[in-house]
Design a protein around this motif. Sequence first.
Motif, PDB file in Angstrom:
ATOM      1  N   GLN A  34       0.831  -1.199   0.000  1.00  0.00           N
ATOM      2  CA  GLN A  34       0.000   0.000   0.000  1.00  0.00           C
ATOM      3  C   GLN A  34       0.869   1.254   0.000  1.00  0.00           C
ATOM      4  O   GLN A  34       2.101   1.192   0.087  1.00  0.00           O
ATOM      5  CB  GLN A  34      -0.904   0.008   1.234  1.00  0.00           C
ATOM      6  N   PHE A  35       0.214   2.405  -0.083  1.00  0.00           N
ATOM      7  CA  PHE A  35       0.884   3.705  -0.017  1.00  0.00           C
ATOM      8  C   PHE A  35       1.686   3.834   1.280  1.00  0.00           C
ATOM      9  O   PHE A  35       1.173   3.620   2.353  1.00  0.00           O
ATOM     10  CB  PHE A  35      -0.175   4.810  -0.098  1.00  0.00           C
ATOM     11  N   ARG A  36       2.982   4.098   1.141  1.00  0.00           N
ATOM     12  CA  ARG A  36       3.927   4.277   2.241  1.00  0.00           C
ATOM     13  C   ARG A  36       4.267   2.986   2.968  1.00  0.00           C
ATOM     14  O   ARG A  36       4.753   3.011   4.106  1.00  0.00           O
ATOM     15  CB  ARG A  36       3.462   5.340   3.233  1.00  0.00           C
ATOM     16  N   GLY A  37       4.024   1.822   2.328  1.00  0.00           N
ATOM     17  CA  GLY A  37       4.567   0.586   2.861  1.00  0.00           C
ATOM     18  C   GLY A  37       3.643  -0.196   3.765  1.00  0.00           C
ATOM     19  O   GLY A  37       2.483   0.155   3.962  1.00  0.00           O
ATOM     20  N   PRO A  38       4.133  -1.313   4.327  1.00  0.00           N
ATOM     21  CA  PRO A  38       3.293  -2.231   5.095  1.00  0.00           C
ATOM     22  C   PRO A  38       2.522  -1.564   6.228  1.00  0.00           C
ATOM     23  O   PRO A  38       1.361  -1.886   6.459  1.00  0.00           O
ATOM     24  CB  PRO A  38       4.306  -3.255   5.639  1.00  0.00           C
ATOM     25  N   ALA A  39       3.150  -0.641   6.939  1.00  0.00           N
ATOM     26  CA  ALA A  39       2.475   0.051   8.042  1.00  0.00           C
ATOM     27  C   ALA A  39       1.895   1.395   7.612  1.00  0.00           C
ATOM     28  O   ALA A  39       1.271   2.080   8.425  1.00  0.00           O
ATOM     29  CB  ALA A  39       3.443   0.250   9.214  1.00  0.00           C
ATOM     30  N   GLY A  40       2.117   1.785   6.363  1.00  0.00           N
ATOM     31  CA  GLY A  40       1.585   3.044   5.874  1.00  0.00           C
ATOM     32  C   GLY A  40       2.261   4.277   6.443  1.00  0.00           C
ATOM     33  O   GLY A  40       1.699   5.380   6.371  1.00  0.00           O
ATOM     34  N   ASP A  41       3.486   4.106   6.975  1.00  0.00           N
ATOM     35  CA  ASP A  41       4.136   5.220   7.672  1.00  0.00           C
ATOM     36  C   ASP A  41       5.465   5.662   7.055  1.00  0.00           C
ATOM     37  O   ASP A  41       6.121   6.572   7.571  1.00  0.00           O
ATOM     38  CB  ASP A  41       4.370   4.864   9.138  1.00  0.00           C
ATOM     39  N   GLY A  42       5.895   4.993   5.966  1.00  0.00           N
ATOM     40  CA  GLY A  42       7.144   5.380   5.319  1.00  0.00           C
ATOM     41  C   GLY A  42       8.397   4.959   6.054  1.00  0.00           C
ATOM     42  O   GLY A  42       9.481   5.439   5.741  1.00  0.00           O
ATOM     43  N   ILE A  43       8.281   4.036   7.016  1.00  0.00           N
ATOM     44  CA  ILE A  43       9.424   3.583   7.812  1.00  0.00           C
ATOM     45  C   ILE A  43       9.855   2.198   7.335  1.00  0.00           C
ATOM     46  O   ILE A  43       9.037   1.280   7.236  1.00  0.00           O
ATOM     47  CB  ILE A  43       9.078   3.514   9.306  1.00  0.00           C
ATOM     48  N   VAL A  44      11.148   2.048   7.033  1.00  0.00           N
ATOM     49  CA  VAL A  44      11.700   0.769   6.588  1.00  0.00           C
ATOM     50  C   VAL A  44      12.921   0.450   7.447  1.00  0.00           C
ATOM     51  O   VAL A  44      13.843   1.264   7.557  1.00  0.00           O
ATOM     52  CB  VAL A  44      12.122   0.824   5.104  1.00  0.00           C
ATOM     53  N   THR A  45      12.930  -0.706   8.059  1.00  0.00           N
ATOM     54  CA  THR A  45      14.074  -1.133   8.869  1.00  0.00           C
ATOM     55  C   THR A  45      14.614  -2.438   8.309  1.00  0.00           C
ATOM     56  O   THR A  45      13.985  -3.093   7.486  1.00  0.00           O
ATOM     57  CB  THR A  45      13.671  -1.327  10.339  1.00  0.00           C
ATOM     58  N   ASP A  46      15.799  -2.811   8.761  1.00  0.00           N
ATOM     59  CA  ASP A  46      16.418  -4.083   8.357  1.00  0.00           C
ATOM     60  C   ASP A  46      16.545  -4.169   6.836  1.00  0.00           C
ATOM     61  O   ASP A  46      16.232  -5.187   6.217  1.00  0.00           O
ATOM     62  CB  ASP A  46      15.610  -5.259   8.906  1.00  0.00           C
ATOM     63  N   SER A 387       6.153  11.723  -0.693  1.00  0.00           N
ATOM     64  CA  SER A 387       6.414  11.627   0.743  1.00  0.00           C
ATOM     65  C   SER A 387       7.788  11.020   1.014  1.00  0.00           C
ATOM     66  O   SER A 387       8.256  10.160   0.262  1.00  0.00           O
ATOM     67  CB  SER A 387       5.335  10.776   1.418  1.00  0.00           C
ATOM     68  N   PRO A 388       8.442  11.459   2.074  1.00  0.00           N
ATOM     69  CA  PRO A 388       9.773  10.946   2.400  1.00  0.00           C
ATOM     70  C   PRO A 388       9.718   9.526   2.947  1.00  0.00           C
ATOM     71  O   PRO A 388       8.680   9.057   3.426  1.00  0.00           O
ATOM     72  CB  PRO A 388      10.271  11.921   3.471  1.00  0.00           C
ATOM     73  N   LEU A 389      10.863   8.847   2.866  1.00  0.00           N
ATOM     74  CA  LEU A 389      11.027   7.524   3.452  1.00  0.00           C
ATOM     75  C   LEU A 389      12.197   7.546   4.419  1.00  0.00           C
ATOM     76  O   LEU A 389      13.216   8.193   4.159  1.00  0.00           O
ATOM     77  CB  LEU A 389      11.311   6.478   2.375  1.00  0.00           C
ATOM     78  N   LEU A 390      12.063   6.822   5.520  1.00  0.00           N
ATOM     79  CA  LEU A 390      13.183   6.610   6.419  1.00  0.00           C
ATOM     80  C   LEU A 390      13.609   5.155   6.296  1.00  0.00           C
ATOM     81  O   LEU A 390      12.818   4.245   6.568  1.00  0.00           O
ATOM     82  CB  LEU A 390      12.802   6.940   7.863  1.00  0.00           C
ATOM     83  N   VAL A 391      14.844   4.932   5.819  1.00  0.00           N
ATOM     84  CA  VAL A 391      15.388   3.588   5.640  1.00  0.00           C
ATOM     85  C   VAL A 391      16.550   3.434   6.614  1.00  0.00           C
ATOM     86  O   VAL A 391      17.607   4.047   6.428  1.00  0.00           O
ATOM     87  CB  VAL A 391      15.859   3.356   4.187  1.00  0.00           C
ATOM     88  N   ASP A 433      13.703  -5.527   0.641  1.00  0.00           N
ATOM     89  CA  ASP A 433      14.707  -6.487   0.164  1.00  0.00           C
ATOM     90  C   ASP A 433      15.923  -5.794  -0.463  1.00  0.00           C
ATOM     91  O   ASP A 433      16.425  -6.196  -1.521  1.00  0.00           O
ATOM     92  CB  ASP A 433      14.081  -7.455  -0.856  1.00  0.00           C
ATOM     93  N   ASN A 434      16.381  -4.734   0.168  1.00  0.00           N
ATOM     94  CA  ASN A 434      17.586  -4.013  -0.243  1.00  0.00           C
ATOM     95  C   ASN A 434      17.466  -3.351  -1.612  1.00  0.00           C
ATOM     96  O   ASN A 434      18.464  -3.176  -2.311  1.00  0.00           O
ATOM     97  CB  ASN A 434      18.810  -4.936  -0.223  1.00  0.00           C
ATOM     98  N   MET A 435      16.262  -2.977  -2.003  1.00  0.00           N
ATOM     99  CA  MET A 435      16.078  -2.285  -3.277  1.00  0.00           C
ATOM    100  C   MET A 435      15.080  -1.147  -3.137  1.00  0.00           C
ATOM    101  O   MET A 435      14.230  -1.146  -2.239  1.00  0.00           O
ATOM    102  CB  MET A 435      15.611  -3.265  -4.363  1.00  0.00           C
ATOM    103  N   ILE A 436      15.191  -0.175  -4.034  1.00  0.00           N
ATOM    104  CA  ILE A 436      14.232   0.914  -4.158  1.00  0.00           C
ATOM    105  C   ILE A 436      13.522   0.754  -5.499  1.00  0.00           C
ATOM    106  O   ILE A 436      14.175   0.611  -6.534  1.00  0.00           O
ATOM    107  CB  ILE A 436      14.929   2.294  -4.125  1.00  0.00           C
ATOM    108  N   ILE A 437      12.195   0.766  -5.484  1.00  0.00           N
ATOM    109  CA  ILE A 437      11.415   0.819  -6.712  1.00  0.00           C
ATOM    110  C   ILE A 437      10.902   2.246  -6.835  1.00  0.00           C
ATOM    111  O   ILE A 437      10.051   2.679  -6.060  1.00  0.00           O
ATOM    112  CB  ILE A 437      10.254  -0.187  -6.712  1.00  0.00           C
ATOM    113  N   LEU A 438      11.467   2.968  -7.773  1.00  0.00           N
ATOM    114  CA  LEU A 438      11.217   4.401  -7.910  1.00  0.00           C
ATOM    115  C   LEU A 438      10.470   4.677  -9.206  1.00  0.00           C
ATOM    116  O   LEU A 438      10.917   4.280 -10.287  1.00  0.00           O
ATOM    117  CB  LEU A 438      12.541   5.168  -7.900  1.00  0.00           C
TER     118      LEU A 438
END
Length: 448
Positions: A34-46, A387-391, A433-438
């Motif tokens: 979904q928009f901004r990822g699994p939690a919808g918050d733009g946060i990506v860890t690991d 929207s920004p992302l924090l990786v 998975d260590n990639m950006i889809i832009l």
Amino acid sequence: MPESRTHKALQRIVAAATLSILGVNAAAESPWPQFRGPAGDGIVTDCEVPLTFSDSQNVTWKTELEGKGWSSPVVADGVIWLTNSIEVLPTEEERLEILKASGVEERKFKQLAVAKSIRLQLLALDLQSGNLLDTIELTTVEPPDPIHPLNSFASPTPVIDGDYIYCHFGTYGTHCIDRATKKTVWQRQLPLEHGVGPGSSPFIDGPRLVLIQDGMDRQYVTALDKLTGSTIWETDRPEMDAPTGDQKKAYCTPIKIVDPQGRPQLICMGSQWMVAYAPESGKEIWRVRHGKGFSVVPRPVYADGVVYFSTGFGKAQLWAVGVDGSGDVTKSHVKWTVLSGIPTKPSPLVHDGLIYVIGDSGIARCFDTKNGEEVWRKRIGGKFSASPLLVNDRIYLGSQEGLVTVLSAGADSEMIAENQVSGQIMASPAVFDNMIILRTSEAVYRIQ
């Protein structure tokens, strides 16, 4: 199996089991649903993604696409999905005729973009190669309503849930597609006068597909049965004192939280009011009057019992509101506000006691979540809609000029990289998975 891969596999098993308990179809392997990822918050860890890249550096593939769409990519089972629009543009004489027929005031003619017709599509790209696998034609509209020049007819991001993908184009239709067969399971049209085009993305909550329908003519939130498209509930927004419908419309995407009291809440930002609804019934839990802000785009974020949100156009402000109240909590639950320099389009990030925003005109700011005090500000330059992302410990900011600026996160943030790609960046990227889809206005990139 290496330790890191084993750990990741165990995480996926636990996540799938949790979703199953909650009644969510966990059949899909969907790292970015979904928009901004699994939690919808733009946060990506690991996840480790490149610090530097360009059109050629650290690019696994680049696929140019026909058409226009600002929706973000979503991914499941090795396939990237994007909505898209193919526009047939009018002559200047035809453009004026369409605008007059639409009832638009003549003084607004230069503020709107027009198409004679549009074909709305769902595209499927192979994650490994970037090859276009399928183009699913969903609907044709002749002529569509005028939109803002910065908008597209395919701006809402689709959402993946189990075997299905849900595509929403605002007034032009909502479609449930079987990802395996590429066939339409159901489709509905919920007419709405958007004013400058569609923007709100759909949201899956258990058995429900939730849509924020804040138009110029009517403002409401609805939940549809995700398997049939039938209406489960529909709730009108609180009354507004705006002089025209133009100041009642909004384009926000909901989030779901569970408050400190254990109450599930759908947080649905709108013009003048932020409202929390009970997911099963649509009954209002609490509301806060945030002023006269309208045309709200940024998706709210939530942490530690507090929801943070931008109030939209007019003069955007940043608000922090406790979610443990009931009824009108305007006088009781507002923690703090920041009254200027807040974005009207990019969503905020909240992480480790700090909240980050990137302004429309390229000023990045960081605030303390406890009191709203500014920690730092930096002039990035350019214009921003994505929207920004924090990786991990880096913040990725993609501008309309195609420049991705990378900052280190934290109170001592520094600019650490600038990466130029071709085309505008209007869509928020996917990272996993260590990639950006832009996605840019010209192409889709896999950066790794």
